[in-house]
Design a protein around this motif. Structure first.
Motif, PDB file in Angstrom:
ATOM      1  N   MET A   1       0.835  -1.171   0.000  1.00 40.30           N
ATOM      2  CA  MET A   1       0.000   0.000   0.000  1.00 40.30           C
ATOM      3  C   MET A   1       0.893   1.252   0.000  1.00 40.30           C
ATOM      4  SD  MET A   1      -2.965   1.159   2.648  1.00 40.30           S
ATOM      5  CE  MET A   1      -1.967   1.766   3.978  1.00 40.30           C
ATOM      6  N   ILE A   2       0.553   2.209  -0.846  1.00 39.53           N
ATOM      7  CA  ILE A   2       1.300   3.465  -0.938  1.00 39.53           C
ATOM      8  C   ILE A   2       0.612   4.524  -0.090  1.00 39.53           C
ATOM      9  CG2 ILE A   2       1.952   5.343  -2.490  1.00 39.53           C
ATOM     10  CD1 ILE A   2       2.213   3.261  -4.707  1.00 39.53           C
ATOM     11  N   THR A   3       1.402   5.230   0.698  1.00 43.49           N
ATOM     12  CA  THR A   3       0.914   6.338   1.516  1.00 43.49           C
ATOM     13  C   THR A   3       1.774   7.557   1.225  1.00 43.49           C
ATOM     14  OG1 THR A   3       0.309   4.778   3.273  1.00 43.49           O
ATOM     15  CG2 THR A   3       0.465   7.113   3.884  1.00 43.49           C
ATOM     16  N   ILE A   4       1.130   8.696   1.021  1.00 47.38           N
ATOM     17  CA  ILE A   4       1.834   9.968   0.841  1.00 47.38           C
ATOM     18  C   ILE A   4       1.372  10.882   1.959  1.00 47.38           C
ATOM     19  CG2 ILE A   4       2.208  11.946  -0.681  1.00 47.38           C
ATOM     20  CD1 ILE A   4       1.729  10.030  -3.044  1.00 47.38           C
ATOM     21  N   ARG A   5       2.339  11.460   2.657  1.00 45.91           N
ATOM     22  CA  ARG A   5       2.025  12.247   3.854  1.00 45.91           C
ATOM     23  C   ARG A   5       3.106  13.289   4.091  1.00 45.91           C
ATOM     24  NH1 ARG A   5       5.708  10.778   7.481  1.00 45.91           N
ATOM     25  NH2 ARG A   5       6.606   8.684   7.383  1.00 45.91           N
ATOM     26  N   SER A   6       2.846  14.152   5.039  1.00 49.04           N
ATOM     27  CA  SER A   6       3.848  15.129   5.460  1.00 49.04           C
ATOM     28  C   SER A   6       4.890  14.446   6.334  1.00 49.04           C
ATOM     29  CB  SER A   6       3.184  16.257   6.257  1.00 49.04           C
ATOM     30  OG  SER A   6       2.280  16.959   5.441  1.00 49.04           O
ATOM     31  N   ASN A  61       4.030   0.147   2.014  1.00 49.55           N
ATOM     32  CA  ASN A  61       3.827  -0.837   3.081  1.00 49.55           C
ATOM     33  C   ASN A  61       4.487  -0.412   4.386  1.00 49.55           C
ATOM     34  OD1 ASN A  61       2.382  -2.513   1.288  1.00 49.55           O
ATOM     35  ND2 ASN A  61       4.300  -3.382   0.528  1.00 49.55           N
ATOM     36  N   GLY A  62       4.401   0.869   4.703  1.00 46.33           N
ATOM     37  CA  GLY A  62       4.932   1.400   5.953  1.00 46.33           C
ATOM     38  C   GLY A  62       6.398   1.767   5.938  1.00 46.33           C
ATOM     39  N   ASP A  63       7.115   1.481   4.857  1.00 45.61           N
ATOM     40  CA  ASP A  63       8.536   1.827   4.749  1.00 45.61           C
ATOM     41  C   ASP A  63       8.694   3.127   3.967  1.00 45.61           C
ATOM     42  OD1 ASP A  63       9.469  -0.519   6.045  1.00 45.61           O
ATOM     43  OD2 ASP A  63       9.258  -1.643   4.163  1.00 45.61           O
ATOM     44  N   VAL A  64       9.503   4.043   4.477  1.00 44.64           N
ATOM     45  CA  VAL A  64       9.770   5.285   3.753  1.00 44.64           C
ATOM     46  C   VAL A  64      10.535   4.933   2.489  1.00 44.64           C
ATOM     47  CG1 VAL A  64      10.977   7.496   3.799  1.00 44.64           C
ATOM     48  CG2 VAL A  64       9.735   6.726   5.824  1.00 44.64           C
ATOM     49  N   ALA A  65       9.950   5.289   1.343  1.00 44.92           N
ATOM     50  CA  ALA A  65      10.545   4.970   0.043  1.00 44.92           C
ATOM     51  C   ALA A  65      11.156   6.188  -0.626  1.00 44.92           C
ATOM     52  CB  ALA A  65       9.481   4.367  -0.873  1.00 44.92           C
TER      53      ALA A  65
END
Length: 169
Positions: A1-6, A61-65
């Motif tokens: 899962m991809i997450t984009i956040r501050s 998946n929860g890892d900073v990419a």
């Protein structure tokens, strides 16, 4: 899962490590980066520690990419780093779209950035996403004891008005 956040203030170390790994890969064509690694590590640490409010992070998946920054919160993307282990998976495209969305939301008509002219992967990536070269400069880099070419890129979000002669009827 991809997450984009501050970005968060407490993740400076991981952001600095991601930036450094991506920087090392991008600098291979320039050469002699081993002598600059410690300076770059310190520069990344100082930047992400003090400018974390200007950084957008992408996770898989929860890892900073990777992460991108807009130091002045304007149209200029000052940093764009995807960890080499995550490159080629569409994360850069997703992060760029998110950052461009922020820029558009603030009412800017274009996005700008710069990189060194030998960063062929980076240039190809940004050109593939609608950026074009707007300037090229050469400046002496004392750490490398040579001139380095820098390329400025821009992407317009609004089509330019046609330029013509006389009045339209």
């Amino acid at each position: 899962m991809i997450t984009i956040r501050s970005a968060r203030q407490d993740e400076a170390a991981i952001l600095a490590d991601v930036g450094l790994r991506a920087w090392e890969k991008a600098m291979i064509p320039v050469g002699e980066t081993k002598a600059m690694v410690e300076n770059a590590r310190l520069a990344f640490w100082n930047f992400v520690s003090s400018e974390w409010l200007t950084i957008t992070v992408i996770e898989q998946n929860g890892d900073v990419a990777g992460w991108a920054a807009r130091e002045n919160l304007d149209e200029d993307i000052t940093d764009f780093w995807i960890d080499p282990v995550f490159q080629g998976q569409g994360l850069g495209t997703a992060l760029l779209a998110a950052v461009e969305g922020e820029i558009r939301h603030l009412g800017f008509e274009k996005a700008t950035l710069e990189t060194h002219a030998m960063n062929r992967e980076g240039l190809h990536f940004f050109e593939k996403h609608g950026y074009s070269v707007h300037w090229l400069t050469v400046a002496y880099n004392p750490k490398l004891d040579r001139d380095i070419q820098t390329v400025g890129l821009a992407k317009a979000f609004v089509a330019p008005e046609p330029v013509g002669y006389g009045q339209e009827f």
